[in-house]
Design a protein around this motif. Sequence first.
Motif, PDB file in Angstrom:
ATOM      1  N   GLY A  20       0.826  -1.197   0.000  1.00 59.41           N
ATOM      2  CA  GLY A  20       0.000   0.000   0.000  1.00 59.41           C
ATOM      3  C   GLY A  20       0.857   1.243   0.000  1.00 59.41           C
ATOM      4  O   GLY A  20       2.088   1.189  -0.115  1.00 59.41           O
ATOM      5  N   ARG A  21       0.225   2.365   0.152  1.00 61.59           N
ATOM      6  CA  ARG A  21       0.927   3.644   0.105  1.00 61.59           C
ATOM      7  C   ARG A  21       1.855   3.765   1.303  1.00 61.59           C
ATOM      8  O   ARG A  21       1.419   3.654   2.451  1.00 61.59           O
ATOM      9  N   ARG A  22       3.122   4.002   1.024  1.00 58.91           N
ATOM     10  CA  ARG A  22       4.117   4.092   2.090  1.00 58.91           C
ATOM     11  C   ARG A  22       4.385   5.553   2.450  1.00 58.91           C
ATOM     12  O   ARG A  22       4.540   6.408   1.589  1.00 58.91           O
ATOM     13  N   ARG A  23       4.501   5.788   3.751  1.00 60.07           N
ATOM     14  CA  ARG A  23       4.818   7.122   4.264  1.00 60.07           C
ATOM     15  C   ARG A  23       6.335   7.211   4.418  1.00 60.07           C
ATOM     16  O   ARG A  23       6.947   6.373   5.077  1.00 60.07           O
ATOM     17  N   VAL A  24       6.927   8.264   3.845  1.00 59.98           N
ATOM     18  CA  VAL A  24       8.380   8.384   3.769  1.00 59.98           C
ATOM     19  C   VAL A  24       8.861   9.621   4.510  1.00 59.98           C
ATOM     20  O   VAL A  24       8.353  10.725   4.298  1.00 59.98           O
ATOM     21  N   SER A  25       9.850   9.422   5.374  1.00 65.54           N
ATOM     22  CA  SER A  25      10.564  10.544   5.974  1.00 65.54           C
ATOM     23  C   SER A  25      11.896  10.698   5.256  1.00 65.54           C
ATOM     24  O   SER A  25      12.598   9.710   5.035  1.00 65.54           O
ATOM     25  N   LEU A  26      12.246  11.929   4.893  1.00 67.53           N
ATOM     26  CA  LEU A  26      13.471  12.185   4.142  1.00 67.53           C
ATOM     27  C   LEU A  26      14.449  12.971   4.999  1.00 67.53           C
ATOM     28  O   LEU A  26      14.133  14.073   5.466  1.00 67.53           O
ATOM     29  N   ILE A  27      15.621  12.396   5.211  1.00 66.92           N
ATOM     30  CA  ILE A  27      16.689  13.063   5.953  1.00 66.92           C
ATOM     31  C   ILE A  27      17.659  13.631   4.914  1.00 66.92           C
ATOM     32  O   ILE A  27      18.215  12.900   4.114  1.00 66.92           O
ATOM     33  N   GLY A  28      17.856  14.940   4.951  1.00 66.35           N
ATOM     34  CA  GLY A  28      18.630  15.588   3.898  1.00 66.35           C
ATOM     35  C   GLY A  28      17.758  15.907   2.703  1.00 66.35           C
ATOM     36  O   GLY A  28      18.177  15.754   1.557  1.00 66.35           O
ATOM     37  N   SER A  29      16.563  16.376   2.962  1.00 67.03           N
ATOM     38  CA  SER A  29      15.584  16.569   1.877  1.00 67.03           C
ATOM     39  C   SER A  29      15.993  17.662   0.903  1.00 67.03           C
ATOM     40  O   SER A  29      15.514  17.676  -0.241  1.00 67.03           O
ATOM     41  N   THR A  30      16.857  18.582   1.322  1.00 67.47           N
ATOM     42  CA  THR A  30      17.249  19.672   0.436  1.00 67.47           C
ATOM     43  C   THR A  30      18.508  19.355  -0.376  1.00 67.47           C
ATOM     44  O   THR A  30      18.923  20.160  -1.208  1.00 67.47           O
ATOM     45  N   SER A 106      14.504  21.439  15.774  1.00 67.17           N
ATOM     46  CA  SER A 106      15.603  22.328  15.438  1.00 67.17           C
ATOM     47  C   SER A 106      16.881  21.881  16.131  1.00 67.17           C
ATOM     48  O   SER A 106      16.849  21.248  17.195  1.00 67.17           O
ATOM     49  N   GLY A 107      18.012  22.215  15.505  1.00 60.26           N
ATOM     50  CA  GLY A 107      19.299  21.969  16.140  1.00 60.26           C
ATOM     51  C   GLY A 107      19.965  20.689  15.686  1.00 60.26           C
ATOM     52  O   GLY A 107      19.498  20.006  14.770  1.00 60.26           O
ATOM     53  N   PRO A 108      21.091  20.342  16.307  1.00 62.50           N
ATOM     54  CA  PRO A 108      21.874  19.182  15.881  1.00 62.50           C
ATOM     55  C   PRO A 108      21.111  17.858  15.930  1.00 62.50           C
ATOM     56  O   PRO A 108      21.430  16.938  15.187  1.00 62.50           O
ATOM     57  N   GLY A 109      20.110  17.761  16.788  1.00 62.29           N
ATOM     58  CA  GLY A 109      19.352  16.520  16.899  1.00 62.29           C
ATOM     59  C   GLY A 109      18.113  16.458  16.034  1.00 62.29           C
ATOM     60  O   GLY A 109      17.357  15.475  16.090  1.00 62.29           O
ATOM     61  N   ALA A 110      17.893  17.479  15.193  1.00 60.50           N
ATOM     62  CA  ALA A 110      16.652  17.534  14.413  1.00 60.50           C
ATOM     63  C   ALA A 110      16.535  16.355  13.452  1.00 60.50           C
ATOM     64  O   ALA A 110      15.451  15.774  13.299  1.00 60.50           O
ATOM     65  N   ALA A 111      17.628  15.988  12.800  1.00 62.82           N
ATOM     66  CA  ALA A 111      17.575  14.864  11.856  1.00 62.82           C
ATOM     67  C   ALA A 111      17.251  13.558  12.568  1.00 62.82           C
ATOM     68  O   ALA A 111      16.503  12.722  12.052  1.00 62.82           O
ATOM     69  N   ARG A 112      17.806  13.366  13.752  1.00 61.18           N
ATOM     70  CA  ARG A 112      17.483  12.161  14.529  1.00 61.18           C
ATOM     71  C   ARG A 112      16.010  12.150  14.912  1.00 61.18           C
ATOM     72  O   ARG A 112      15.352  11.095  14.873  1.00 61.18           O
ATOM     73  N   ALA A 116      13.233   9.332  13.683  1.00 61.31           N
ATOM     74  CA  ALA A 116      12.466   8.532  14.645  1.00 61.31           C
ATOM     75  C   ALA A 116      10.978   8.843  14.608  1.00 61.31           C
ATOM     76  O   ALA A 116      10.204   8.202  15.347  1.00 61.31           O
ATOM     77  N   TRP A 117      10.564   9.805  13.788  1.00 56.07           N
ATOM     78  CA  TRP A 117       9.152  10.210  13.725  1.00 56.07           C
ATOM     79  C   TRP A 117       8.285   8.979  13.507  1.00 56.07           C
ATOM     80  O   TRP A 117       8.466   8.238  12.537  1.00 56.07           O
ATOM     81  N   PRO A 118       7.319   8.717  14.392  1.00 53.97           N
ATOM     82  CA  PRO A 118       6.593   7.435  14.345  1.00 53.97           C
ATOM     83  C   PRO A 118       5.658   7.269  13.160  1.00 53.97           C
ATOM     84  O   PRO A 118       5.388   6.142  12.732  1.00 53.97           O
ATOM     85  N   ASP A 119       5.175   8.366  12.605  1.00 53.88           N
ATOM     86  CA  ASP A 119       4.179   8.285  11.535  1.00 53.88           C
ATOM     87  C   ASP A 119       4.865   8.111  10.181  1.00 53.88           C
ATOM     88  O   ASP A 119       4.705   8.919   9.267  1.00 53.88           O
ATOM     89  N   ALA A 120       5.676   7.049  10.060  1.00 57.77           N
ATOM     90  CA  ALA A 120       6.418   6.794   8.821  1.00 57.77           C
ATOM     91  C   ALA A 120       6.614   5.294   8.655  1.00 57.77           C
ATOM     92  O   ALA A 120       6.621   4.540   9.630  1.00 57.77           O
ATOM     93  N   ASP A 121       6.745   4.878   7.416  1.00 58.18           N
ATOM     94  CA  ASP A 121       7.055   3.486   7.103  1.00 58.18           C
ATOM     95  C   ASP A 121       8.497   3.314   6.654  1.00 58.18           C
ATOM     96  O   ASP A 121       9.140   2.306   6.929  1.00 58.18           O
ATOM     97  N   LEU A 140      16.430   2.944  12.616  1.00 58.58           N
ATOM     98  CA  LEU A 140      16.415   1.502  12.871  1.00 58.58           C
ATOM     99  C   LEU A 140      15.770   1.194  14.215  1.00 58.58           C
ATOM    100  O   LEU A 140      14.967   0.253  14.332  1.00 58.58           O
ATOM    101  N   GLU A 141      16.104   1.968  15.220  1.00 60.27           N
ATOM    102  CA  GLU A 141      15.532   1.740  16.542  1.00 60.27           C
ATOM    103  C   GLU A 141      14.027   1.990  16.560  1.00 60.27           C
ATOM    104  O   GLU A 141      13.292   1.366  17.343  1.00 60.27           O
ATOM    105  N   ALA A 142      13.545   2.879  15.676  1.00 63.22           N
ATOM    106  CA  ALA A 142      12.110   3.144  15.583  1.00 63.22           C
ATOM    107  C   ALA A 142      11.376   2.063  14.795  1.00 63.22           C
ATOM    108  O   ALA A 142      10.150   2.072  14.721  1.00 63.22           O
ATOM    109  N   GLY A 143      12.129   1.141  14.190  1.00 56.90           N
ATOM    110  CA  GLY A 143      11.514   0.050  13.446  1.00 56.90           C
ATOM    111  C   GLY A 143      11.168   0.370  12.018  1.00 56.90           C
ATOM    112  O   GLY A 143      10.464  -0.404  11.352  1.00 56.90           O
TER     113      GLY A 143
END
Length: 416
Positions: A20-30, A106-112, A116-121, A140-143
Amino acid sequence: MTSASTASAPHATAPAGVPGRRRVSLIGSTGSIGTQGLEVIAAAPGRFEVAALAGGANTALLARQAVATGARAVGSATATVDELAAAIAAAAAAAGVPAPEPVLFSGPGAARDVAAWPDADVVLNGITGSIGLGPTLAALEAGHLLALANKESLIVGGALVRAAAAPGQLVPVDSEHSALAQALRSGTAEEVRRLVLTASGGPFRGRTREQLHAVTPAEALAHPTWDMGRVVTTNSASMVNKALEVIEAHLLFDVPLERIDVVVHPQSVVHSMVEFADGSTIAQASPPDMRLPIALGLGWPHRVPGAAPACDWTRAATWTFEPLDEEAFPAVALAKQAAAASPTHMAVFNAANEEAVEAFHAGAIGFPGIVDTVRAVVGDYDPDRVLGGRELSVAALGAAEDWARSAARSRWTGGR
């Protein structure tokens, strides 16, 4: 963790049929991978949607992406929450649409946080450098399924990343490793004789080491095939990128380093090959276009129709293959030695290279000085002396990197 014996592990665990439709989080989207990832998602709205975005210094572009995709979480390493909110409001006003109100990090931990944002596949990690290790471990830790374009996090993190990844959870996005993952589905681990990674040869293919002393930063950035960022393009010119990819292949597919080879293929159509025990070689071929491995990474193990153009078999073409000149480009052999030395040696290799690339572009060293610096720093590194032992941890990797950066900089600053 994907390995030679489980190269098709995602296929083994995925439900039958197209997902089905997968929800994607992009790290380094720009960045380069991130923007192409968004193109893949936009072209296949029935297959993907954007869940979250994390970007770097280009806050205006990140804001426009947030408005265009409706991402429910947005993170910036450089902008404050207030600055990011204002940029999103301005982008929405310019587009003539209501301003979205995503959760902001925001800040150095924003990408982490975004990884880890839960609403993603699926998480696409497309940032450059070992800074990607934190988001990789968080995803990986978020599954989440991790589509990994940030090779440095695996190379530096090594056993830490392998231990964090469940079978089938890690899917390579580098074109070479995507090709290997596809080809490995043609046989069992016991049938694999060797992996062959292809290299374009970069802008300095055919030059001798002596000739490389005269090359300029502008020439190093003139890659004949791929459009990439400054660090990756320079690494491609020095063959450091291919050296890192050899180590990545070793970690991904559990094939010994001595059975992983590099061949120069200037056309960049054959992305890598697997040689099997019976003498058969399976190669993956397609025009050089990162949208194909990105789409496969996001949809793994299913292919995304129309992700990128295919080879045109109605037109004449010639593909050539050449041995790697290890005298002019010694990075691959050096990386194999470093990877075999200790669990933290590749962190030193990578950090020293990043510093040397910046020094080259600043005019502090010549082009051969990049790998010369890496060789010297790796040669001086003793984990028992620097770290007080060889135990692998995030803290140990950070300390090894800090030491390597300082040791590298001291070579052209005289310790100042």
